[in-house]
Structures are given as C-alpha cells and as structure tokens.
Motif scaffolding. Structure first.
Motif, PDB file in Angstrom:
ATOM      1  N   LYS A 128       0.829  -1.207   0.000  1.00  0.00           N
ATOM      2  CA  LYS A 128       0.000   0.000   0.000  1.00  0.00           C
ATOM      3  C   LYS A 128       0.866   1.261   0.000  1.00  0.00           C
ATOM      4  O   LYS A 128       0.603   2.222  -0.740  1.00  0.00           O
ATOM      5  N   CYS A 129       1.899   1.271   0.809  1.00  0.00           N
ATOM      6  CA  CYS A 129       2.811   2.411   0.909  1.00  0.00           C
ATOM      7  C   CYS A 129       3.505   2.663  -0.435  1.00  0.00           C
ATOM      8  O   CYS A 129       3.639   3.812  -0.870  1.00  0.00           O
ATOM      9  N   ILE A 130       3.924   1.596  -1.087  1.00  0.00           N
ATOM     10  CA  ILE A 130       4.586   1.708  -2.400  1.00  0.00           C
ATOM     11  C   ILE A 130       3.620   2.304  -3.424  1.00  0.00           C
ATOM     12  O   ILE A 130       3.970   3.200  -4.202  1.00  0.00           O
ATOM     13  N   TYR A 131       2.383   1.810  -3.422  1.00  0.00           N
ATOM     14  CA  TYR A 131       1.368   2.314  -4.354  1.00  0.00           C
ATOM     15  C   TYR A 131       1.098   3.801  -4.125  1.00  0.00           C
ATOM     16  O   TYR A 131       1.001   4.592  -5.075  1.00  0.00           O
ATOM     17  N   GLU A 132       0.995   4.204  -2.855  1.00  0.00           N
ATOM     18  CA  GLU A 132       0.669   5.589  -2.524  1.00  0.00           C
ATOM     19  C   GLU A 132       1.786   6.561  -2.913  1.00  0.00           C
ATOM     20  O   GLU A 132       1.560   7.763  -3.017  1.00  0.00           O
ATOM     21  N   GLN A 133       2.986   6.024  -3.133  1.00  0.00           N
ATOM     22  CA  GLN A 133       4.096   6.862  -3.588  1.00  0.00           C
ATOM     23  C   GLN A 133       4.115   7.010  -5.110  1.00  0.00           C
ATOM     24  O   GLN A 133       4.994   7.669  -5.656  1.00  0.00           O
ATOM     25  N   GLU A 156      -5.113  -5.167  -7.377  1.00  0.00           N
ATOM     26  CA  GLU A 156      -6.354  -4.447  -7.064  1.00  0.00           C
ATOM     27  C   GLU A 156      -6.109  -2.942  -7.012  1.00  0.00           C
ATOM     28  O   GLU A 156      -6.939  -2.139  -7.451  1.00  0.00           O
ATOM     29  N   LEU A 157      -4.939  -2.571  -6.478  1.00  0.00           N
ATOM     30  CA  LEU A 157      -4.607  -1.154  -6.371  1.00  0.00           C
ATOM     31  C   LEU A 157      -4.244  -0.549  -7.728  1.00  0.00           C
ATOM     32  O   LEU A 157      -4.273   0.669  -7.893  1.00  0.00           O
ATOM     33  N   GLY A 158      -3.881  -1.417  -8.691  1.00  0.00           N
ATOM     34  CA  GLY A 158      -3.533  -0.927 -10.027  1.00  0.00           C
ATOM     35  C   GLY A 158      -2.060  -1.034 -10.365  1.00  0.00           C
ATOM     36  O   GLY A 158      -1.613  -0.494 -11.390  1.00  0.00           O
ATOM     37  N   MET A 159      -1.270  -1.739  -9.516  1.00  0.00           N
ATOM     38  CA  MET A 159       0.155  -1.935  -9.810  1.00  0.00           C
ATOM     39  C   MET A 159       0.372  -3.252 -10.533  1.00  0.00           C
ATOM     40  O   MET A 159      -0.270  -4.256 -10.217  1.00  0.00           O
ATOM     41  N   GLU A 160       1.323  -3.252 -11.475  1.00  0.00           N
ATOM     42  CA  GLU A 160       1.737  -4.507 -12.099  1.00  0.00           C
ATOM     43  C   GLU A 160       2.941  -5.066 -11.331  1.00  0.00           C
ATOM     44  O   GLU A 160       3.726  -4.299 -10.750  1.00  0.00           O
ATOM     45  N   VAL A 161       3.084  -6.382 -11.343  1.00  0.00           N
ATOM     46  CA  VAL A 161       4.135  -7.029 -10.557  1.00  0.00           C
ATOM     47  C   VAL A 161       4.903  -8.033 -11.416  1.00  0.00           C
ATOM     48  O   VAL A 161       4.302  -8.831 -12.149  1.00  0.00           O
ATOM     49  N   ILE A 162       6.227  -7.984 -11.303  1.00  0.00           N
ATOM     50  CA  ILE A 162       7.113  -9.017 -11.853  1.00  0.00           C
ATOM     51  C   ILE A 162       7.810  -9.676 -10.676  1.00  0.00           C
ATOM     52  O   ILE A 162       8.437  -8.995  -9.854  1.00  0.00           O
ATOM     53  N   VAL A 163       7.690 -10.989 -10.569  1.00  0.00           N
ATOM     54  CA  VAL A 163       8.337 -11.737  -9.491  1.00  0.00           C
ATOM     55  C   VAL A 163       9.626 -12.361 -10.013  1.00  0.00           C
ATOM     56  O   VAL A 163       9.632 -13.011 -11.061  1.00  0.00           O
ATOM     57  N   THR A 164      10.733 -12.130  -9.307  1.00  0.00           N
ATOM     58  CA  THR A 164      11.952 -12.917  -9.532  1.00  0.00           C
ATOM     59  C   THR A 164      12.308 -13.559  -8.192  1.00  0.00           C
ATOM     60  O   THR A 164      12.437 -12.874  -7.185  1.00  0.00           O
ATOM     61  N   ASP A 165      12.428 -14.865  -8.183  1.00  0.00           N
ATOM     62  CA  ASP A 165      12.622 -15.586  -6.925  1.00  0.00           C
ATOM     63  C   ASP A 165      13.337 -16.900  -7.204  1.00  0.00           C
ATOM     64  O   ASP A 165      13.474 -17.320  -8.366  1.00  0.00           O
ATOM     65  N   HIS A 166      13.759 -17.565  -6.137  1.00  0.00           N
ATOM     66  CA  HIS A 166      14.415 -18.874  -6.299  1.00  0.00           C
ATOM     67  C   HIS A 166      13.898 -19.887  -5.287  1.00  0.00           C
ATOM     68  O   HIS A 166      14.435 -20.984  -5.180  1.00  0.00           O
ATOM     69  N   HIS A 167      12.848 -19.518  -4.556  1.00  0.00           N
ATOM     70  CA  HIS A 167      12.266 -20.428  -3.574  1.00  0.00           C
ATOM     71  C   HIS A 167      11.214 -21.323  -4.231  1.00  0.00           C
ATOM     72  O   HIS A 167      10.768 -21.078  -5.344  1.00  0.00           O
ATOM     73  N   GLU A 168      10.811 -22.357  -3.499  1.00  0.00           N
ATOM     74  CA  GLU A 168       9.815 -23.303  -4.013  1.00  0.00           C
ATOM     75  C   GLU A 168       8.457 -22.620  -4.147  1.00  0.00           C
ATOM     76  O   GLU A 168       8.060 -21.824  -3.299  1.00  0.00           O
ATOM     77  N   GLN A 169       7.735 -22.955  -5.218  1.00  0.00           N
ATOM     78  CA  GLN A 169       6.390 -22.421  -5.382  1.00  0.00           C
ATOM     79  C   GLN A 169       5.401 -23.215  -4.535  1.00  0.00           C
ATOM     80  O   GLN A 169       5.657 -24.370  -4.161  1.00  0.00           O
ATOM     81  N   GLY A 170       4.255 -22.598  -4.212  1.00  0.00           N
ATOM     82  CA  GLY A 170       3.187 -23.297  -3.514  1.00  0.00           C
ATOM     83  C   GLY A 170       2.309 -24.027  -4.511  1.00  0.00           C
ATOM     84  O   GLY A 170       2.746 -24.387  -5.613  1.00  0.00           O
ATOM     85  N   GLU A 171       1.064 -24.240  -4.151  1.00  0.00           N
ATOM     86  CA  GLU A 171       0.150 -24.939  -5.057  1.00  0.00           C
ATOM     87  C   GLU A 171      -0.056 -24.146  -6.347  1.00  0.00           C
ATOM     88  O   GLU A 171      -0.174 -24.717  -7.426  1.00  0.00           O
ATOM     89  N   GLU A 172      -0.110 -22.821  -6.222  1.00  0.00           N
ATOM     90  CA  GLU A 172      -0.282 -21.962  -7.399  1.00  0.00           C
ATOM     91  C   GLU A 172       0.754 -20.849  -7.371  1.00  0.00           C
ATOM     92  O   GLU A 172       1.111 -20.349  -6.305  1.00  0.00           O
ATOM     93  N   ILE A 173       1.220 -20.466  -8.566  1.00  0.00           N
ATOM     94  CA  ILE A 173       2.122 -19.328  -8.629  1.00  0.00           C
ATOM     95  C   ILE A 173       1.291 -18.044  -8.599  1.00  0.00           C
ATOM     96  O   ILE A 173       0.107 -18.055  -8.947  1.00  0.00           O
ATOM     97  N   PRO A 174       1.888 -16.928  -8.177  1.00  0.00           N
ATOM     98  CA  PRO A 174       1.135 -15.672  -8.119  1.00  0.00           C
ATOM     99  C   PRO A 174       0.594 -15.287  -9.499  1.00  0.00           C
ATOM    100  O   PRO A 174       1.239 -15.523 -10.529  1.00  0.00           O
ATOM    101  N   ASN A 175      -0.597 -14.702  -9.495  1.00  0.00           N
ATOM    102  CA  ASN A 175      -1.236 -14.256 -10.734  1.00  0.00           C
ATOM    103  C   ASN A 175      -0.768 -12.826 -11.023  1.00  0.00           C
ATOM    104  O   ASN A 175      -1.337 -11.857 -10.528  1.00  0.00           O
ATOM    105  N   CYS A 176       0.312 -12.711 -11.806  1.00  0.00           N
ATOM    106  CA  CYS A 176       0.848 -11.396 -12.117  1.00  0.00           C
ATOM    107  C   CYS A 176       1.493 -11.414 -13.498  1.00  0.00           C
ATOM    108  O   CYS A 176       1.434 -12.428 -14.205  1.00  0.00           O
ATOM    109  N   LEU A 177       2.109 -10.321 -13.857  1.00  0.00           N
ATOM    110  CA  LEU A 177       2.646 -10.151 -15.203  1.00  0.00           C
ATOM    111  C   LEU A 177       3.665 -11.229 -15.570  1.00  0.00           C
ATOM    112  O   LEU A 177       3.633 -11.809 -16.658  1.00  0.00           O
TER     113      LEU A 177
END
Length: 562
Positions: A128-133, A156-177
């Motif tokens: 939220k803080c990042i979006y408000e900036q 929901e706030l209107g930000m797009e997200v790119i995930v870069t990570d190296h940890h194990e995924q859960g049942e579903e990966i995040p729904n993002c760009l």
C-alpha cells in the motif's frame, strides 16, 4: 560423540585414466571422479569455467515477458519499485538490479522489509505504501513466489508485478505479469539452484541481450552476484560455480566502493569463499538481524568513499552487537539444556529476553553442539517466535506438521524452520514434540563424516596440496576435501589459545606433518606422545615467515586399531 566414517569407493582404473588425460595428480583425479566430474570436458568446465558456460536466460519461465515490460518502463521512465529481502541475497539482488537499471537511465526505488517488525517477504502495508508513492510497476527479488495474496492486492490497487525468486512455489504461482523462478513446476531451465541474486543476474543478462549490449554491461556485476550466491549457501555447481569462480576474481579488484571498504575493514589476507561466508555475509546479515537492513543496502549502493567509511563502521558495530547477543543467548540456552533438557531426544527451550533476529544462528550452534534437533523460542508478551534446526535423518518440517496442535504458524524445510506459538501453549507443544522425536529414534542417528580419499603421508607434498586449490571455491555441494590418514604416531601434542585448540605433530615412517584442531583442545587429555592414531582432516598450505609447509586441519581423530 562417536562419528561414522564413510570413505568414497576407489575407482583405480578410472582415476589413472583421468589423471593421465587431464595432467592431474591421481589424488585430485580421484576427488573429481567422486564428485561426478569424470570426463575431460567436465574437468575443463569445472576447473576453468567461462562466461560461455552460462545458460540462455530466455529459457527461464516468463523471462521474455518480463524483459519486454521492463524495457517499456525504461523507455517511458516509469516509476519502478524493487522489493527485496533483508538478507545478503536480497540486498545484493536489489543492488545489482537498481545499478543496472540506473545505467539504462531508470532510477528505480528500493524497499526492504524490517525483519523485526514486518518479517520476511511481501506484506500488504508495504504494498500500500509503495502504491501511494506513485509506483506502477513492482519487481520482487529473492521473494514473491509465495506472496499470492499480497500480489493480488497490488493488482487491485492498479500496480503490475514481476516476481523474480528462487524459492519453491506453492500450489499456485502468483497471478501477475511474470514469475521468473526456475523452481516453478513448469520450468524448462536447465539449472534450478540459483540464488535470488543469480535469478536477477539472468534478468539483466536477458535485458542486455535484447538491447544488444556488450556482455561487460552485465558481467561487471559478478562481484556482487558472487557475494549473494556464496552467502545464500546454494550448491556451488553448474552456473553457481561459474558465478562464484569468475565473481571472486572481480571481488579481488571490485570497483564497488562499499564492498571494497568493507573488505578492507575485515582484513582477510586472501579473498575467497571463506572471506565471503565468514567475513562479508555476517556483517551484511547483522544489519537485517538487528532491524537496520537499509544500512547494508546503502553501503553497496553508495558512490561516496566518506559515506562508505561511516556505513562500514556501522556494519561492524552491528556485527559486534549481533555476536555479543548471540553469545549471551547461546550460554543461556546451553545452561537451560544442561539443567533440564540434555537427556531429551530433541531440545526445546525459550526465554523472554532473547532476540529473535539471531535466534536461528544460536539454534544452529546448539544443534551442532549436541547433534540433536533444537527449537529456540523468544517470548514477547503472550507470543513466542523462534527458529529450529535439525540433523540429517530427521525432517523437522514434517515433525511440526505432525505436532501442529499448539502451533500458531510455521514454515521452512526439513533442516530449518521458523515458528510462532502462544506462550501458554509452549509446554504442551514441547511435550508433544519431544514425544514425537523420541518415537522417531533420534538417539540412533549417528553423525557421518564423508571422506574423499585415504592417503599415505609419503604421497602428500606442497605441490599436491597446492593443486587442490583447483577445486575452489568451496561451498555447498563442493566441500573442502577430507582425507583419512591411518597409523600416525603422535610426536608432540599441546594446546593453543588457553586450551581452546589442539596442536599435534604426527609421523608415519620417516615422514612428518603438523596438524591443528580448532575448538578441540580438550582432546589433549585423551592422547599421549607415542599413541598411534587415525586422523580425518583437510590439507592446507601454512605460510609462516615466508616458509610454506603442509598442515593437516583435524576434523576427527581416534586411536588406531591396527
């Protein structure tokens, strides 16, 4: 405690063949074969990795989409936020991506959560803080694969997200760009053990390729990528070995003012993987553990020498505080264990005064001391937060799943966990967990020392030991080789540093070698001059007053049986 010695099987014919073809000693050829480096091609790639050994970054999931989106952000000078973890991997990941984007003309923001107040990963307040900036694109580094809820909130706030990570995924990966993570279930990338900063390196490599930049535009960050990779204790094989081997060369001549200043303050004579693991990493991590992660990030980002000097002093101060806090907690934990817990199959202790930022390090030391799984809890009001560490053969994560009755939440893997528990439930949890551990037969688990080679003292010389440096850098999945030497006669034995360390001179026929055992000074009471012993240890070159000689670093020792 008795340890089991396991020696790798000799493959004499294969050893002699590889030694002959590769112009290596039979000793080194044997070690390489035991590590499945058994062809000339594999030896060459292992000993002399080059930048051509990096895989195609566009084989990583969603890389193409992420690169296109970031290039658009660069072209439009969009407000981009880099969100990373507070440990060395996260700090170096932010540093590499921010500096690379700045070179492309885009000044990205950076955010690291406070370990003590926000904990690991994404959180809605930060989003939220990042979006408000006014940020419209957020790129996560070394985190995000499990942040489904927070990423949905960002959308929901209107930000797009790119995930870069190296940890194990859960049942579903995040729904993002885009989700760039080689541990995705649909991954086609040939190596999935990169650190978070390694994934960022692949991202900047891909952007550089798309922009047709000179390779030096991404390779110049290998010093920082190397620091994050070694610090995160990922297996130093495949691309990680290339990163570490090439990166250490750059660390030795680094142009990063903050890293250079920190290295100079530590005072290591040789800059290798040990310098990173035991000199650089603890100081950067200390900031995160003490709730001041932004200082470590500022150090790696600064272009000002005076500022680098000041921040380095701060990092060293935080590290001293961390060491003192850790020492106090360790002593108090051992005191509790010795009084009431020592005979239990696992060790569960807690205290209201403990600092949960360093509790994991102490749990590691407790487990190492007693060779038992341990869980340490620090209570703050009615809630307890803690960390656990395990031993090979006991799955700590599975154990908590079986004993979850009194746990608020937990996470981790077989060897390390984080846990939150109500203070009122501590004793009930402890009883349930210890009963489970007892029924798993933990007392029957014996620590194993894996030995690379049985050697004769007459075959060990300076040239052979120096050749072993071709195996460096050492780390996870590429440990320092251990040798077994039998029937050594103790010529002299004494202690150093007020009884803390052991110094021994050993002989076999007419050959002699000096040996040192760190932290095992009490063994001087068990052995006499003239005793015959079998010793397991590593070999190194000890330089003193310009003289070089081979030294054996003792890992374990027992009286010879023949």
């Amino acid at each position: 405690m008795n340890k089991k010695w396991e020696i790798c099987q000799e493959k004499e014919e294969e050893i002699l063949k590889l030694a002959s073809k590769s112009n290596l000693s039979p000793l080194l050829a044997s070690i390489l074969i035991n590590r499945n480096i058994n062809t000339i091609e594999k030896v060459e790639k292992f000993v002399n990795p080059t930048r051509s050994d990096f895989h195609n970054p566009f084989l990583m999931p969603d890389m193409d989409k992420a690169v296109s989106r970031i290039l658009n952000a660069i072209e439009t000078n969009e407000k981009v936020m880099i969100y990373g973890d507070y440990d060395v991997d996260g700090i170096t990941s932010i540093t590499v991506l921010k500096k690379f984007l700045l070179d492309r003309g885009l000044e990205a923001g950076e955010y690291t959560p406070n370990r003590l107040e926000e904990g690991y990963g994404l959180n809605k307040e930060a989003v939220k803080c990042i979006y408000e900036q006014g940020y419209t694109l957020m790129i996560t580094v070394d985190c995000g694969i499990s942040g489904n809820e927070e990423i949905a909130y960002a959308k929901e706030l209107g930000m797009e997200v790119i995930v870069t990570d190296h940890h194990e995924q859960g049942e579903e990966i995040p729904n993002c760009l885009a989700v760039i993570d080689a541990k995705r279930k649909d991954n086609q990338y040939p190596f999935n053990q990169l650190a978070g900063v390694g994934v960022v390196f692949k991202l900047i490599q891909a952007i550089s390729m798309r922009l047709e930049l000179d390779a030096k535009e991404y390779l110049k960050y290998l010093d920082i990528v190397c620091v994050g990779t070694i610090s995160d204790i990922v297996p130093l094989v495949d691309e990680n070995r290339v990163i570490a081997k090439l990166g250490l060369k750059l660390v030795n001549m680094t142009k990063n003012i903050g890293l250079k200043t920190l290295l100079n303050s530590i005072g290591y004579k040789k800059i290798d993987s040990n310098t990173i693991s035991f000199g650089v990493a603890p100081r950067i991590n200390a900031c995160g553990r003490m709730g001041a992660q932004e200082e470590a990030l500022k150090l790696l980002l600064t272009e000002n020498q005076e500022e680098a000097n000041k921040i380095t002093e701060i990092l060293n101060k935080y590290n001293q505080e961390r060491q003192a806090t850790e020492k106090t907690i360790f002593e108090e934990a051992v005191n509790q264990i010795e009084q009431t817990e020592k005979e239990n199959a696992c060790l569960v202790v807690g205290n209201e005064k403990w600092h949960h930022g360093v509790i994991g390090i102490v749990a590691s030391k407790v487990t190492e001391l007693y060779f038992k799984p341990s869980i340490l809890i620090c209570f703050e009001g009615e809630e307890g937060k803690g960390s656990g560490r395990s031993i090979p053969g006991f799955d700590l994560h599975e154990a908590l799943m079986k004993c979850s009755t009194y746990i608020e939440r937990f996470g981790g893997h077989s060897m390390a966990i984080g846990i939150t528990i109500k203070k009122d439930n501590f004793e009930s949890f402890k009883k349930e967990f210890q009963e489970y551990a007892k029924n798993q037969g933990i007392s029957d688990i014996i620590p194993i020392i894996k030995i690379d080679e049985e050697a004769q003292l007459k075959n060990i010389n300076l040239e052979t030991v120096k050749e072993l440096s071709l195996l460096e850098p050492y780390g996870e999945a590429n440990k320092v080789p251990l040798f077994l030497i039998k029937n050594l006669k103790i010529q002299s034995i004494r202690t150093l540093s007020e009884g803390k360390h052991l110094k021994v001179r050993l002989g076999q026929d007419s050959y002699m070698i000096d040996a040192i055992g760190f932290g095992i000074g009490e063994w001087a009471e068990k052995y006499l001059i003239g005793d015959k012993v079998d010793v397991v240890g590593s070999l190194e070159v000890n330089s003193f007053n310009g003289n070089e000689q081979v030294q054996l670093v003792i890992k374990d020792m027992r009286k010879s049986t023949n």
